[in-house]
Design a protein around this motif. Sequence first.
Motif, short mmCIF file in Angstrom:
data_model
loop_
_atom_site.label_atom_id
_atom_site.label_comp_id
_atom_site.label_asym_id
_atom_site.label_seq_id
_atom_site.Cartn_x
_atom_site.Cartn_y
_atom_site.Cartn_z
N TYR A 50 0.84 -1.20 0.00
CA TYR A 50 0.00 0.00 0.00
C TYR A 50 0.87 1.25 0.00
O TYR A 50 0.60 2.23 -0.69
CB TYR A 50 -0.93 0.01 1.23
CG TYR A 50 -2.06 -0.99 1.14
CD1 TYR A 50 -3.20 -0.70 0.39
CD2 TYR A 50 -2.00 -2.21 1.81
CE1 TYR A 50 -4.25 -1.61 0.31
CE2 TYR A 50 -3.05 -3.12 1.75
CZ TYR A 50 -4.17 -2.82 1.00
OH TYR A 50 -5.21 -3.71 0.91
N ALA A 51 1.98 1.18 0.78
CA ALA A 51 2.86 2.35 0.88
C ALA A 51 3.55 2.62 -0.45
O ALA A 51 3.58 3.76 -0.93
CB ALA A 51 3.88 2.12 1.99
N ALA A 52 4.07 1.56 -1.10
CA ALA A 52 4.81 1.76 -2.36
C ALA A 52 3.90 2.32 -3.46
O ALA A 52 4.31 3.14 -4.27
CB ALA A 52 5.44 0.44 -2.82
N LYS A 53 2.63 1.88 -3.46
CA LYS A 53 1.69 2.33 -4.49
C LYS A 53 1.00 3.64 -4.14
O LYS A 53 0.42 4.30 -5.01
CB LYS A 53 0.58 1.27 -4.68
CG LYS A 53 0.94 0.12 -5.58
CD LYS A 53 -0.22 -0.85 -5.71
CE LYS A 53 -1.46 -0.29 -6.38
NZ LYS A 53 -1.41 -0.24 -7.84
N GLY A 54 1.01 3.99 -2.84
CA GLY A 54 0.23 5.14 -2.41
C GLY A 54 -1.25 4.80 -2.50
O GLY A 54 -2.08 5.62 -2.89
N ARG A 55 -1.58 3.54 -2.16
CA ARG A 55 -2.95 3.05 -2.36
C ARG A 55 -3.75 3.15 -1.07
O ARG A 55 -3.24 2.82 0.00
CB ARG A 55 -2.87 1.59 -2.80
CG ARG A 55 -4.20 0.85 -2.95
CD ARG A 55 -3.90 -0.51 -3.54
NE ARG A 55 -5.00 -1.42 -3.59
CZ ARG A 55 -5.37 -2.08 -4.70
NH1 ARG A 55 -4.73 -1.84 -5.82
NH2 ARG A 55 -6.33 -2.96 -4.68
N PRO A 56 -5.01 3.60 -1.12
CA PRO A 56 -5.85 3.65 0.08
C PRO A 56 -5.98 2.25 0.69
O PRO A 56 -6.16 1.28 -0.05
CB PRO A 56 -7.21 4.13 -0.44
CG PRO A 56 -6.94 4.73 -1.77
CD PRO A 56 -5.74 4.04 -2.33
N SER A 57 -5.87 2.13 2.00
CA SER A 57 -5.76 0.81 2.62
C SER A 57 -7.09 0.07 2.70
O SER A 57 -7.14 -1.08 3.12
CB SER A 57 -5.15 0.94 4.01
OG SER A 57 -6.03 1.71 4.80
N ASP A 58 -8.20 0.72 2.29
CA ASP A 58 -9.47 -0.02 2.29
C ASP A 58 -9.72 -0.68 0.93
O ASP A 58 -10.80 -1.20 0.67
CB ASP A 58 -10.65 0.90 2.65
CG ASP A 58 -10.91 1.95 1.58
OD1 ASP A 58 -10.03 2.16 0.72
OD2 ASP A 58 -12.00 2.56 1.61
N ASN A 59 -8.73 -0.62 0.04
CA ASN A 59 -8.90 -1.22 -1.28
C ASN A 59 -8.18 -2.57 -1.30
O ASN A 59 -6.96 -2.63 -1.35
CB ASN A 59 -8.32 -0.28 -2.34
CG ASN A 59 -8.69 -0.71 -3.75
OD1 ASN A 59 -9.40 -1.70 -3.94
ND2 ASN A 59 -8.23 0.02 -4.74
N PRO A 60 -8.94 -3.68 -1.23
CA PRO A 60 -8.33 -5.00 -1.00
C PRO A 60 -7.48 -5.49 -2.18
O PRO A 60 -7.61 -5.01 -3.29
CB PRO A 60 -9.55 -5.90 -0.81
CG PRO A 60 -10.67 -5.21 -1.48
CD PRO A 60 -10.40 -3.74 -1.38
N LEU A 61 -6.66 -6.47 -1.89
CA LEU A 61 -5.72 -7.00 -2.89
C LEU A 61 -6.17 -8.37 -3.38
O LEU A 61 -6.90 -9.09 -2.68
CB LEU A 61 -4.33 -7.13 -2.25
CG LEU A 61 -3.78 -5.86 -1.63
CD1 LEU A 61 -2.46 -6.15 -0.93
CD2 LEU A 61 -3.59 -4.78 -2.69
N ILE A 62 -5.70 -8.73 -4.57
CA ILE A 62 -5.98 -10.06 -5.10
C ILE A 62 -4.85 -10.99 -4.65
O ILE A 62 -3.68 -10.64 -4.72
CB ILE A 62 -6.04 -10.01 -6.64
CG1 ILE A 62 -7.23 -9.15 -7.08
CG2 ILE A 62 -6.15 -11.42 -7.22
CD1 ILE A 62 -7.30 -8.89 -8.59
N VAL A 63 -5.25 -12.18 -4.19
CA VAL A 63 -4.26 -13.17 -3.76
C VAL A 63 -4.02 -14.14 -4.92
O VAL A 63 -4.96 -14.73 -5.46
CB VAL A 63 -4.76 -13.92 -2.51
CG1 VAL A 63 -3.73 -14.98 -2.09
CG2 VAL A 63 -5.00 -12.93 -1.36
N HIS A 64 -2.75 -14.26 -5.30
CA HIS A 64 -2.38 -15.08 -6.46
C HIS A 64 -1.84 -16.44 -6.02
O HIS A 64 -1.04 -16.52 -5.08
CB HIS A 64 -1.34 -14.36 -7.31
CG HIS A 64 -1.85 -13.09 -7.94
ND1 HIS A 64 -2.21 -11.99 -7.20
CD2 HIS A 64 -2.07 -12.76 -9.24
CE1 HIS A 64 -2.62 -11.02 -8.02
NE2 HIS A 64 -2.55 -11.47 -9.26
N ILE A 65 -2.29 -17.48 -6.71
CA ILE A 65 -1.86 -18.85 -6.36
C ILE A 65 -1.24 -19.54 -7.59
O ILE A 65 -1.45 -19.10 -8.72
CB ILE A 65 -3.05 -19.70 -5.85
CG1 ILE A 65 -4.21 -19.68 -6.88
CG2 ILE A 65 -3.54 -19.16 -4.49
CD1 ILE A 65 -5.39 -20.57 -6.50
#
Length: 523
Positions: A50-65
Amino acid sequence: MKTKLLTTSEKDIALAGEIIKKGGLVAFPTETVYGLGANALNSEAVKSIYAAKGRPSDNPLIVHIAEKEDIIPLVKEVTPEAQALIDEFFPAPLTVILKKSDLIPDTTSGGLDTVAVRMPENETARRIIKASGVPVAAPSANTSGLPSPTKAKHVIDDMNGKIDAIVDGGDCKFGVESTVITLATDIPTILRPGAVTKEMLEAVIGEVEISPAVLEGMSEDETAASPGMKYKHYSPKAKVIIVNADKARFEEFVNSRKNAFALCFDGDDIKIPHLTFGSEGDDLSQARELFDRLRQLDEMGAEKVYARIPSRSGVGMAVYNRLIRAAAFNIIDLKKPYTIGLTGQTGAGKGYICEYLKEKGFKIIDADYHSRRLTKRNSPVFPILQAEFGKDVVVDGVLNRKLLAKRAFASRERTDRLNEIMHPAIKKLCRDEAKGLCVLDAPQLLEAEMQNECYKIVSVTAPESVRLKRIKERDNITDIEAKERIMAQHGEEYYLSQSDYTVINDGRADVKAQFDRILEEIL
Ligand code: TXA
Ligand code: MG
């Protein structure tokens, strides 16, 4: 921090996996866009994404498998629909959302009780996930708000010095992010369109909905099914405006713009600075090139960009969804016959404005002129008027205006009937004349319900005293006659409430400047 540039060699892949396992950040290619990966089970590592992107922390991430079965520990239950999609598509540019298991930290799911999971098709991506030995949270590897990266160069531009490593695996095959579908709702719903289309999904699991935010955006106070949809996205620094027009109309419009750039399709005949994003009939080529072109336009210093509208079918839906966000939902609709519909009360001073717009290169379509044409000798509407208002309203091919007026204005109903006969005929004559950028000058535009044919409606107003003076002088009539005419019309509110813009023409206010501002905004 010094960012390592890695290749797809065995050694480098092993190193990338090692960095992720230990809590670091690695950008890597996928078939959609480059991702910025971290250990999805490590809250601290995820926070650094989130810090590196400057992304709001309520925007969830996709988990890759890396393997289909790796989804099992991440979710409460792999529902039958989820299993069907996994069996049919994975590995694919497709992300499924299910209720999350306790393994997924809140930082990864943005505080939601669901998790998004995807198994990428790209070999390099899967090798890195495998090498890390953990599920990998990875948003697109761009600075939040900028177009997603489809080449290693884009990632370097945004992330150099901010993350541990970037793996260069060449250009991304699809160029737009994965299709996101939630299976945590009653009816499976597409939250973000991608290369796996609605039709492809429906063929496997039956009815699928598309979230309204996909095509229309959301208002400030709506809660987002997918938090990512509420943020401004994919935007270059340039102001992008989508032009809804076919090839010929787009060329004509864009080629007459000054200080602007065009984002068009291969083969468009464009005379101003421009870039192409794929070809008209090939949505995959548009998807592949769009983000790169948006970035290039910034490098070229573009401030205003007119983009041709992609079709919304198939993968075109994903292209349109990204472009409309890059354009902050600005669309100029030239598929409508008139660019501007100009209306207002008698004496408000529309004529003066038409003269000005003519100077600016607009074609003026004068509804009153066509209305008068329809009352000339042997007009095609005469038989209809005779049937309605009496044979004697036309004698020897000539209209008896006074008699018609007497009968037609006798009651509201009779007046409506006259309009029902005249309006469609006037509309047709106007439309036959419409070509290029044009203004429909029509006092009865609203009454004749021509709003839908105009891209924007501008009404012109002036104080009653000013209008009175103008029509007395113009038509050489008495004070009482002028007042009667004004009384017979709708009040100001009628026009204002149905217009996109209002211009005040009281003879003092700077009308041209007012109109320049409107043109700046709508074109
Ligand atoms: O193609 C892709 O999906 C790329 C590559 C790297 O895999 N990743 C990607 O991630 O586009 P990101 O973070 O840029 O976009 C993820 C989108 C966001 O709009 C986010 O709000 C939504 O998916 N999302 C993630 N988890 C969600 C959840 N649990 N519920 C609803 N939306 C979710
Ligand atoms: Mg993104």
